[in-house]
Write a protein that holds these residues in place. Structure first.
Motif: not given
Length: 316
Positions: A202-221, A223-227
């Motif tokens: 779900d792209q909304s997870l990435h959008e929410a993480a970006m709003i919270d200031g998460a870096s691309r590596f943090q989103r990968l770690l 959001i992507d890895v657990p998925s």
């Protein structure tokens, strides 16, 4: 209560019949693969009794002398047993450790790339080698690593002025050549299932993480890895359950007299005992194959049990 349960069963039976009638074309399509499965997978299992007999072609499977576990004892006591088991486990575990995580890492990196055009190009380029046949693949390996006229020999002679060592005849390097050539050939294909799993995030997870200031590596770690964790767990279970089945075609084609002590595995030894040598001991080769299948089945059960306890996902 019994009456109610019988009524429920009757109702379920009627519902099943209705479903089959409404989709009879799909069930008709299933008949051919089902027949293939029964004829070529289940019917031949009756021949496993050969492993417990001294098989004689004239007497047939059921008329041959019963010898119990003597064929298994013969394999366990043979001088080849420790050699083929060591080589099989070494190549299998090495291949599992290398070829399992690399497609996952590749899929994560590819998914993180910003340009869709470059993604498609890279995915296509890495996907194509999978369609190279085993014979052609081994031919490419021989051409590239030939110590006289190959790429390896030409570059070595160019920079040193000497003849390159024959690495294809070095048994200790056999497992490295086998595994890393498989990485080149299968990484793109193996990554497809993980790329598909990442596409469903779900792209909304990435959008929410970006709003919270998460870096691309943090989103990968986070959001992507657990998925892709459930998918990776199932693929790992299947890989562990197949750990004793090293692709014998490639190993057999890469074998020579100089690397045989490092390349002889259970499947190639079974083939040689049963068909390729003058021995043609069908009983012994069947016993070895049965032993190999039992080990694979046991590892599959253990891997599935551990996966369900640790991650909550399994194949059954």
């Amino acid at each position: 209560m019994a009456k109610n349960s019988s009524q429920v069963r009757a109702q379920n039976k009627k519902t099943l019949v209705k479903r089959i009638r409404s989709r009879w074309q799909l069930y008709l399509l299933l008949l051919l693969p089902l027949a293939w499965l029964i004829i070529f997978a289940y019917v031949p299992m009756g021949g496993l009794v050969i492993a417990f007999k001294k098989y004689n072609v004239r007497q047939g499977i059921w008329g041959s002398e019963w010898v119990g576990l003597k064929n298994f004892e013969k394999f366990f006591k043979s001088v080849k047993f420790p050699v083929v088991m060591r080589n099989t486990l070494t190549i299998s575990l090495y291949s599992l450790v290398v070829t399992f995580p690399i497609p996952i890492i590749f899929a994560l990196l590819l998914n993180a790339m910003p340009g869709r055009r470059y993604k498609k190009v890279i995915q296509t380029v890495t996907y194509i080698p999978y369609f190279i046949s085993t014979v052609v693949m081994v031919g490419l390996i021989f051409q590239v690593l030939d110590y006289r006229n190959g790429l390896w020999g030409s570059l070595f002679s160019l920079f040193t002025g000497k003849t390159a060592p024959n690495i294809l005849a070095n048994g200790k390097l056999f497992k490295h050549i086998y595994v890393w050539s498989a990485v080149w050939q299968t990484t793109g294909y193996s990554a497809i299932i993980y790329i598909a799993a990442l596409a469903g995030v779900d792209q909304s997870l990435h959008e929410a993480a970006m709003i919270d200031g998460a870096s691309r590596f943090q989103r990968l770690l986070y959001i992507d890895v657990p998925s892709i964790k459930p998918t990776a767990s199932i693929m790992l279970i299947l890989a562990v359950g197949n750990i004793m089945n090293v692709g014998y075609e490639k190993v057999l084609l890469m074998q020579n007299d100089l690397n045989l002590n490092y390349s002889e595995i259970v499947s190639t030894y079974t083939y040689k005992i049963g068909l390729a040598s003058g021995i043609t001991d069908f009983s012994l080769s069947t016993a070895i194959g049965m032993f190999n299948s039992v080990i694979n089945f046991t590892l599959l059960i253990i891997a599935n049990t551990l996966s369900k306890k640790l991650s909550g996902s399994g194949i059954f």
